[in-house]
Design a protein around this motif. Sequence first.
Motif, PDB file in Angstrom:
ATOM      1  N   THR A 165       0.851  -1.187   0.000  1.00  0.00           N
ATOM      2  CA  THR A 165       0.000   0.000   0.000  1.00  0.00           C
ATOM      3  C   THR A 165       0.885   1.235   0.000  1.00  0.00           C
ATOM      4  O   THR A 165       1.922   1.278   0.678  1.00  0.00           O
ATOM      5  CB  THR A 165      -0.935   0.041   1.221  1.00  0.00           C
ATOM      6  N   VAL A 166       0.497   2.229  -0.784  1.00  0.00           N
ATOM      7  CA  VAL A 166       1.214   3.501  -0.857  1.00  0.00           C
ATOM      8  C   VAL A 166       0.186   4.611  -0.665  1.00  0.00           C
ATOM      9  O   VAL A 166      -0.787   4.702  -1.427  1.00  0.00           O
ATOM     10  CB  VAL A 166       1.931   3.678  -2.212  1.00  0.00           C
ATOM     11  N   ASP A 167       0.376   5.445   0.354  1.00  0.00           N
ATOM     12  CA  ASP A 167      -0.590   6.504   0.662  1.00  0.00           C
ATOM     13  C   ASP A 167       0.135   7.832   0.841  1.00  0.00           C
ATOM     14  O   ASP A 167       1.006   7.968   1.714  1.00  0.00           O
ATOM     15  CB  ASP A 167      -1.366   6.169   1.938  1.00  0.00           C
ATOM     16  N   ALA A 168      -0.207   8.803   0.009  1.00  0.00           N
ATOM     17  CA  ALA A 168       0.307  10.164   0.128  1.00  0.00           C
ATOM     18  C   ALA A 168      -0.719  11.027   0.845  1.00  0.00           C
ATOM     19  O   ALA A 168      -1.932  10.801   0.718  1.00  0.00           O
ATOM     20  CB  ALA A 168       0.611  10.737  -1.249  1.00  0.00           C
ATOM     21  N   TYR A 169      -0.250  12.014   1.597  1.00  0.00           N
ATOM     22  CA  TYR A 169      -1.184  12.828   2.384  1.00  0.00           C
ATOM     23  C   TYR A 169      -0.696  14.266   2.511  1.00  0.00           C
ATOM     24  O   TYR A 169       0.495  14.570   2.373  1.00  0.00           O
ATOM     25  CB  TYR A 169      -1.375  12.222   3.781  1.00  0.00           C
ATOM     26  N   GLN A 170      -1.646  15.137   2.777  1.00  0.00           N
ATOM     27  CA  GLN A 170      -1.364  16.528   3.114  1.00  0.00           C
ATOM     28  C   GLN A 170      -2.298  16.954   4.239  1.00  0.00           C
ATOM     29  O   GLN A 170      -3.505  16.710   4.178  1.00  0.00           O
ATOM     30  CB  GLN A 170      -1.550  17.454   1.920  1.00  0.00           C
ATOM     31  N   ILE A 171      -1.732  17.590   5.259  1.00  0.00           N
ATOM     32  CA  ILE A 171      -2.506  18.044   6.417  1.00  0.00           C
ATOM     33  C   ILE A 171      -2.155  19.510   6.674  1.00  0.00           C
ATOM     34  O   ILE A 171      -1.006  19.832   6.985  1.00  0.00           O
ATOM     35  CB  ILE A 171      -2.189  17.205   7.675  1.00  0.00           C
ATOM     36  N   ARG A 172      -3.131  20.374   6.527  1.00  0.00           N
ATOM     37  CA  ARG A 172      -2.934  21.784   6.839  1.00  0.00           C
ATOM     38  C   ARG A 172      -3.644  22.097   8.151  1.00  0.00           C
ATOM     39  O   ARG A 172      -4.803  21.722   8.345  1.00  0.00           O
ATOM     40  CB  ARG A 172      -3.466  22.684   5.717  1.00  0.00           C
TER      41      ARG A 172
END
Length: 790
Positions: A569-576
């Motif tokens: 599994t490959v998961d990219a994320y962004q959290i502001r």
Amino acid sequence: MSLQRIRARHAALTTAIALALTANCSMAQDAPPTPEKASQLDTVVVTGTRATGRTVSESLAPIDVLGPRDLQATGTTELATALARALPSLNFPRPSLTDGTDGSRPAQLRGLSPDQVLVLVNGKRRHTGAIVNLNGTQGRGSSPVDLNAIPIEAVDHIEVLRDGAAAQYGSDAIAGVINIVLKGGATGGSVNGTLGKYSAGDGIQRDGGGDIGFALGKDGWIRVAGDAGHDDPTNRAGPDLRNPADPSYGRVNQRFGDPDVKHQSAFVNAQYNLAPTVTLYAFGNASNRNADAAGFWRPGLDSRNIRSIYPDGFLPIIATTSKDRSLVAGIRGQTAGWNWDFSGNYGQNQLQFDVDNSLNTTIGPTSPTHFYAGTLQNTEKLVNLDVSKDFDVSWLHSPLTFAWGGEYRHENYEIDAGDPTSYAGTGAQVFPGFRPSDSGSNSRHSYAAYAELDAEVTEKLSASAAARYEKYSDFGNTVAGKLSARYAFTDKVALRATASNGFRAPSLAQQFYSTTSTVFINSVPYEVRTFPVTSPVAQSFGAQKLKAEKSTNYSLGLVVQPTDATSVTVDAYQIRIGDRIVLSENLTGTAVAAFLAAQGYPGVNGGRYFTNAVDTRTRGVDIVGSWRPNVSVGTLDLNLGYNYNKTDILNIAPNPPQLSQNGLTLQRIGRVEQGRITKGSPRDKLTLGGNYRLSDWGFRADLSRYGQFTVLSTVPANDQTFSAKWVLDLAADYNVDNWTFTLGADNIFDKYPDKVLAANSTSGILPYSSSSPFGFNGAFVYGKVAYRWK
């Protein structure tokens, strides 16, 4: 990275890749058991969804499932340490000389603050700790859940949702959710004992624990688990070479390492079926932990010493007693196709501070050497209702799960003042007691309502939507929402994505905590006071009422399962995060000290307070893979985990004008705190593990690479970047009948982090950084004996 490349790079890794320690996997209360498989993608999960029967591979957001073998094979008896070794996205440094934080250390998920991850037990919110992490630690200013109050023996498995979930669970779930599922059932049990020691010859650890189940007639059961242990302190301090005239010159006076800890914990989990569709349940725990953490050595000739009491100087000790209590009780069932769950939840953490081997210079030669410095207490009470039902909708591929519910939550935070001798004048050395002006009881309450829809829209497309409304008595209301989807191109390849907004309410501790602590600034100790934002002193430095943090989360992931024995599994994320709550810099200087003395704080060199002054953006990627290759003899399981994580500060609120008036030139958020947020945790982390079993023998190897991190100073020339380090853990076990005998070594090559620059080492006394993600104790060798029955 292939195993061949690892062997080429690390020729010392000649031991066979090993197998996890065996452990009984009993039935959990709120979820099916999690069998140990080469791939966890087929494991059914209950976190992040209210639909039944959903597996890890079908999840619309990334979830890690850690079974008993994963936890026990880490070789540690601490739950937080086990999680950090098993999860590449979790960081758990081992700071020292940080007052009460030495005994209640914070953990970070995806590099964010420790209080930006929500902890559940059997799906119910866990209360946070009373401690406020203040002095130079990652997660400075946070009051997180004390994970180590939960014994590993009580845990069936842990589900870690690596995604924002405030719309589903409420405040704190910005970085993700850790759901600890307890062992249940009337049958089976275990007892175990562990003994270990660091290669430097100190830090002996003794631990014993177990679990057992009993039937409650024909329709119920109760399960009891617990452990107790004693960990000796470690010391990696250097000799004190500051003053040749001092009687203690040249000796190792300081203690710099793990504290001396005694701990006991117990967990009870029970349920009883009142009818075929109605069940009573309850679970709760009691935990005590006594930690003796060293302060900074006061030399014999130091102005903070009285030589008639300590002729050669003294090492003050901060003795904390943490008492953790919780109880959840409820009833759940099904009526006319509706599933319902009504529960009450009580949790409390109490932290008492005592100061030993110290003195109060204001009192003089008659000063006591022991002080009661006060007590912190955080209490949370909840009433919760969850309701759901599956509806058949003709145009949907699966039934539509409609869930809704509500929650009432009451919080209380108390500070009890210490003995007068602990705060009179300059106060007890190392930790002046809480004053009567610090003490008090502050409360708030909140109401919440949520709704969620979840279904397979087509054979290939799954989707869900959630919304939650919360109203707090102290800062107002907020609304959070979340959309998630997963599209399966084939049975072996799927794409998933989420988008959500979230929030985290400022804790009562962040609003009302106040005390004085010894803080090192450029290797020089200062007495710095934390002021609540409501204090006139804090407001004179620009403090304002705290607001809730607001976040937006986005993730995009790929799930690949080419064979039954392989998964990636490959998961990219962004959290502001907007209006992020941080602790200001330590505001120091001659003018500050004079002002504080005039306000009734003699001997205090600086002040600080909490503020919503920072907006941040975190971007990263998680990669998780497992493989069970065919081997001619025995079985072999291989796994890989990787996390890359980068946080940037998007905006810093303008500096309050008060910090530039009356001759001051202070920065509320300076480069030290900016560096802690953006560079203080490892940029990346890689874990490679293997388990090999042959008949009654098992072998395990875990290789971890901790990426570089940076510590910034008020003086740019003293900034330091610490290089990446590889750490190898090995273990072997032998099973005979119901017995398992294990011999293992963590950090077998005795790796240490880089030594700090001489300018940052307090004349060589403190040679390592407390931000090191794997501590600075060196190799640890242990043996374990376990007996299990079905």
